[in-house]
Structure formats: structure tokens, C-alpha cells
Design an enzyme around this catalytic site. Sequence first.
Site, PDB file in Angstrom:
ATOM      1  CB  CYS A 113      -0.942   0.000   1.203  1.00 51.85           C
ATOM      2  SG  CYS A 113      -2.003  -1.461   1.274  1.00 51.85           S
ATOM      3  CG  HIS A 253      -3.143   3.132   2.759  1.00 45.31           C
ATOM      4  ND1 HIS A 253      -3.696   2.822   1.535  1.00 45.31           N
ATOM      5  CD2 HIS A 253      -3.197   1.981   3.497  1.00 45.31           C
ATOM      6  CE1 HIS A 253      -4.076   1.555   1.539  1.00 45.31           C
ATOM      7  NE2 HIS A 253      -3.785   1.023   2.716  1.00 45.31           N
ATOM      8  CG  ASN A 283      -6.586  -0.965   1.478  1.00 42.48           C
ATOM      9  OD1 ASN A 283      -5.878  -0.564   0.572  1.00 42.48           O
ATOM     10  ND2 ASN A 283      -6.087  -1.513   2.579  1.00 42.48           N
TER      11      ASN A 283
END
Length: 328
Positions: A113, A253, A283
Site C-alpha cells: 500500500c 492511505h 482500500n
Amino acid sequence: MQSIGIKGIGYYAPENVFTNFDFEKIIDTSDEWIRTRTGITERRFATKEQATSDLACEASLKAIESAKIKKEDIDLIILATVTPDYLAQGAACIVQHKLGLSNIPCFDLNAACTGFIYGLEVGYSMVKSGLYKNVLVIGAETLSRIIDMQNRNTCVLFGDGAAAAVVGEVEEGYGFLGFSIGAEGEDDMILKIPAGGSKKPNDDETIKNRENFVVMKGQDVFKFAVNILPKVTLDALEKAKLDVSELSMVFPHQANSRIIESAAKRMKFPIEKFYMNLSRYGNTSSASVGLALGEAVEKGLVKKGDNIALTGFGGGLTYGSAIIKWAF
């Protein structure tokens, strides 16, 4: 001193929307359970015909247009992803082919990520070296291909998407002001796909045990994230010689709203200045930070001269932050 920054930004999310209510039909969960624990309401899933390279190309074309350059001006492609089209061929090379480019270097980067931020620092360094002028940095994922739709603790978290940025020389005084990236390497199944690699190739048993899908120790990830997100952002600010009060906006994030809220408190920075779109996309791993930035730029929320922070964390465990004085 050469000023290097983002010259153009673009993003793409598949049209197929998968809501929390859709999950209610296939697993033991509820919209309320998902929303209260994650902040996610819906996410996008790619069609069967779409691979990671397809999403990456869509975002890349928008970034190139935003940068007001020709495709042929790109001289390096970096694609951050954990879901390449194939294990044995770089997805960046496929993007190069689909964009109609040739004879330029391309490579994939896997920092989970944090991939987009890692890619930006590598792109920055490549331009600063003088060897390249316009580096296309992409974060793209089709996480719907690696989530276990029988595991309610993980499948509701992830979505598909892509973001791309053209990194190159910008007006003096603008661009990247500071970076901070790092990792706390581990091999304890905190966040990974157990099988399918050289350590444990897939076979009938791993497929039966669903080890070909992503697994995560949620509490361990949460503890890591709430500490590292503010820490790495403040470290990057120190390198940029800026105070947190000088930031216009933070692009974290997009993993969990509670993580972002905790980071805001620890940084003593208004939560309203943390851009969040995870309620609509979930996500998207390597695409997450860039997708949020691209959307905000499109909405006119980021203006020339704004100091912004991009901050990520992910499997590895990796983390990173970039401070930018926006150039357009």
C-alpha cells in the site's frame, strides 16, 4: 537547484460498484458492521476482462493529458502493484505496449500500500540523476482477484483502482520538498498471501485451504498503522523544513477511517484536512493515495502553492511519506 515534482495526475476506478449490501447477500455481515469498523460503504471491482494493466493505462492517459505532454515524452515507467497481470512478466511492460511506447525502461515495484509513494521517490531520484525527464509513476490494483470472498474480515476491505503521476521538472520552488520511506520487515503472516510464491507454490492443498488469497492480522496492522502514519509524516515534514501547521492537506492511505482519525489526533492536525474517499473506494492498496490525490485535484481542492503530504503504510511492513509544494 532543479525543482522536481508532479506535472500531471490521473486516476481511474472501474464502473462496477459493489456495496456493503451486496456483501450481505453472500456472507454473514451487515452494512452497519462494515461501516462502523472501517468507514467503507462501497468499493469498485474490475470486470472479468480488466487486468491491472488496463486500469493502469486508463489512469496513465489522464496523467499524461494533465501534464500537457505527449505519450512519447515518457522515458521511464514505474508500476507499483501487488496484483500484476502475470507473475513472470512485469505489468509495467504491458502498460508500455498498450500505450504504444517502445524502447524505454519499465519495471514493477512491490511495496504494497506504500507503493505509490515509493514509486514517487524512485521517479524523483531518476529525474534528479539527469538520466530521465518524464517518469510515469503508477499505482494500480485488481485486489478483487486475491481476496477471499468467504472471509468477512478481509473481503469487505478492498477494492480495485489505479492512479498515475508524471514526475519531472517543475517551476522553481515547487515540487517535492522531502521524503521519508522505510520498512519493518517481517515474515509473520501479518499481511500477505501465504501461497503462490517460491516459498510455498500453489497446489491442491493450498487451494483447498484458500491460502491463495490475502490474509491479515487486523489488530497488528492497526497498531502498526496508528503509530507509523503520523511518525513518518512528521519525519518527512522535518526533512522538508516545514511545520505541520504549514500543510494544506494530508492524503493518507485509505485503509480505515479510525486509523486516519487517530493519526490526526497524534499530529494535532484537523481531521477535516485529511482527505478521505475510502467510503466509496475501500482500500485500493498501491492506488489508494494517488487515487485520493487525483480526485481532490479534479475537484479543485488542491491549488498551486499548497503544501500537501502523501502518506502510506502497508504489507512488508512498509511505510512512507512525501511532502509536495503543488506545482499547478
